[in-house]
Scaffold this motif. Structure first.
Motif, PDB file in Angstrom:
ATOM      1  N   TYR A 109       0.854  -1.183   0.000  1.00 24.65           N
ATOM      2  CA  TYR A 109       0.000   0.000   0.000  1.00 24.65           C
ATOM      3  C   TYR A 109       0.896   1.242   0.000  1.00 24.65           C
ATOM      4  O   TYR A 109       1.688   1.449   0.920  1.00 24.65           O
ATOM      5  CB  TYR A 109      -0.900   0.008   1.236  1.00 24.65           C
ATOM      6  N   ASP A 110       0.753   2.076  -1.035  1.00 25.97           N
ATOM      7  CA  ASP A 110       1.537   3.301  -1.182  1.00 25.97           C
ATOM      8  C   ASP A 110       0.590   4.490  -1.028  1.00 25.97           C
ATOM      9  O   ASP A 110      -0.209   4.784  -1.910  1.00 25.97           O
ATOM     10  CB  ASP A 110       2.201   3.317  -2.558  1.00 25.97           C
ATOM     11  N   PHE A 111       0.675   5.174   0.120  1.00 28.28           N
ATOM     12  CA  PHE A 111      -0.233   6.282   0.420  1.00 28.28           C
ATOM     13  C   PHE A 111       0.346   7.602  -0.084  1.00 28.28           C
ATOM     14  O   PHE A 111       1.496   7.937   0.208  1.00 28.28           O
ATOM     15  CB  PHE A 111      -0.490   6.367   1.927  1.00 28.28           C
ATOM     16  N   TRP A 135       1.447  13.323   8.597  1.00 28.76           N
ATOM     17  CA  TRP A 135       0.902  12.001   8.912  1.00 28.76           C
ATOM     18  C   TRP A 135       1.953  10.950   9.230  1.00 28.76           C
ATOM     19  O   TRP A 135       1.637   9.887   9.753  1.00 28.76           O
ATOM     20  CB  TRP A 135       0.050  11.500   7.741  1.00 28.76           C
ATOM     21  N   GLY A 136       3.210  11.212   8.885  1.00 29.80           N
ATOM     22  CA  GLY A 136       4.225  10.190   9.062  1.00 29.80           C
ATOM     23  C   GLY A 136       4.190   9.189   7.920  1.00 29.80           C
ATOM     24  O   GLY A 136       3.555   9.416   6.884  1.00 29.80           O
ATOM     25  N   ASP A 137       4.886   8.074   8.094  1.00 30.41           N
ATOM     26  CA  ASP A 137       4.991   7.043   7.057  1.00 30.41           C
ATOM     27  C   ASP A 137       3.915   5.985   7.266  1.00 30.41           C
ATOM     28  O   ASP A 137       3.946   5.255   8.252  1.00 30.41           O
ATOM     29  CB  ASP A 137       6.381   6.407   7.096  1.00 30.41           C
ATOM     30  N   TRP A 138       2.969   5.901   6.329  1.00 28.28           N
ATOM     31  CA  TRP A 138       1.908   4.910   6.406  1.00 28.28           C
ATOM     32  C   TRP A 138       2.125   3.736   5.450  1.00 28.28           C
ATOM     33  O   TRP A 138       1.404   2.734   5.520  1.00 28.28           O
ATOM     34  CB  TRP A 138       0.556   5.555   6.082  1.00 28.28           C
ATOM     35  N   ASN A 139       3.052   3.839   4.517  1.00 29.23           N
ATOM     36  CA  ASN A 139       3.231   2.782   3.523  1.00 29.23           C
ATOM     37  C   ASN A 139       3.588   1.461   4.208  1.00 29.23           C
ATOM     38  O   ASN A 139       4.385   1.435   5.149  1.00 29.23           O
ATOM     39  CB  ASN A 139       4.344   3.148   2.540  1.00 29.23           C
ATOM     40  N   TYR A 140       3.013   0.390   3.712  1.00 30.11           N
ATOM     41  CA  TYR A 140       3.310  -0.911   4.307  1.00 30.11           C
ATOM     42  C   TYR A 140       3.090  -2.029   3.296  1.00 30.11           C
ATOM     43  O   TYR A 140       2.378  -1.871   2.305  1.00 30.11           O
ATOM     44  CB  TYR A 140       2.445  -1.159   5.548  1.00 30.11           C
ATOM     45  N   SER A 141       3.706  -3.173   3.575  1.00 31.15           N
ATOM     46  CA  SER A 141       3.482  -4.390   2.800  1.00 31.15           C
ATOM     47  C   SER A 141       2.853  -5.452   3.690  1.00 31.15           C
ATOM     48  O   SER A 141       2.900  -5.350   4.916  1.00 31.15           O
ATOM     49  CB  SER A 141       4.798  -4.910   2.204  1.00 31.15           C
ATOM     50  N   HIS A 142       2.273  -6.451   3.060  1.00 28.84           N
ATOM     51  CA  HIS A 142       1.708  -7.569   3.827  1.00 28.84           C
ATOM     52  C   HIS A 142       1.783  -8.834   2.989  1.00 28.84           C
ATOM     53  O   HIS A 142       1.860  -8.790   1.753  1.00 28.84           O
ATOM     54  CB  HIS A 142       0.261  -7.288   4.244  1.00 28.84           C
TER      55      HIS A 142
END
Length: 225
Positions: free
Chosen positions: A173-175, A182-189
């Motif tokens: 997910y690339d926000f 907001w800071g860093d929200w990008n993440y993988s799963h």
């Protein structure tokens, strides 16, 4: 929020309409899961969720439908209502599916949460891949789940003995947000799904940036008619 509308669709109306020019089908689905996961993150506070939906599919490849599922974001129970339409087909060994989905949250507790995505998915044999792009949202454009977010995913499926199957999925997910606010929200799963018949056992793990990085063990049942 969900990424199941192509995996667990179809419940209450199961009729088929015929004409000389075309064949169209309306199908329905119901399901229950011990934990409703969407892109690696629980939508039901790690508790059970029930769902159901209706789908229309035309022989041309056009489809449309709606789906509703129970959710709990920690500020009260509610519902997610999805509306979607698209076009799917095949070109040789390559399958494709393009469309639009709108995620709606009717309860007052979930104000400013509605958003819509355009998506494009492909498949080649057991390999699947695709992306979704947020086109419109109630949230501000520079906030999470605002316009411009992109979700990517890739998957691979295996047939196993005794009519079991195994699916492996990686998503990212690339926000498109103002990280100074907001800071860093990008993440993988990652997720593994072991299925037989109408039952699926899943193991899922998301990165810490998702805000929900516990390993999830989930049992689901779903059927269509």
């Amino acid at each position: 929020m969900r990424q199941m509308h192509k995996a667990l669709i179809a419940a209450a109306l199961g009729s088929v309409f015929y004409s000389q020019a075309s064949i169209a089908e309306v199908s329905a689905n119901i399901g229950v899961t011990s934990n409703y996961l969407w892109r690696g993150v629980t939508q039901s506070a790690d508790g059970p969720s029930v769902s159901g939906g209706l789908d229309y599919e035309h022989e041309s490849g056009f489809y449309a439908g709606t789906w509703i599922g129970s959710i709990d974001w920690g500020n009260g129970n509610g519902a997610e209502v999805d509306w979607y339409f698209g076009y799917a087909g095949e070109a040789g060994d390559f399958g494709y599916d393009v469309g639009y989905v709108y995620y709606a949250y009717p309860e007052e507790e979930f104000d400013d949460s509605n958003f819509g995505e355009a998506y494009a998915n492909g498949s080649f044999g057991a390999l699947g891949f695709g992306l979704a792009y947020t086109l419109n949202a109630d949230a501000d454009d520079d906030a999470p789940f605002g316009q411009g977010d992109i979700y990517y995913h890739i998957s691979y499926g295996f047939d196993l003995p005794q009519e079991y199957s195994l699916g492996l999925t990686y998503g990212y997910y690339d926000f498109d947000i103002d990280e100074s606010v907001w800071g860093d929200w990008n993440y993988s799963h990652v997720q593994a799904d072991l299925s037989k018949g109408d039952f699926t056992f899943s193991i899922s793990k998301a990165q810490e940036e998702s805000g929900d990085d516990d390993t999830k063990f989930v049992v689901s049942w779903g059927t269509s008619f």
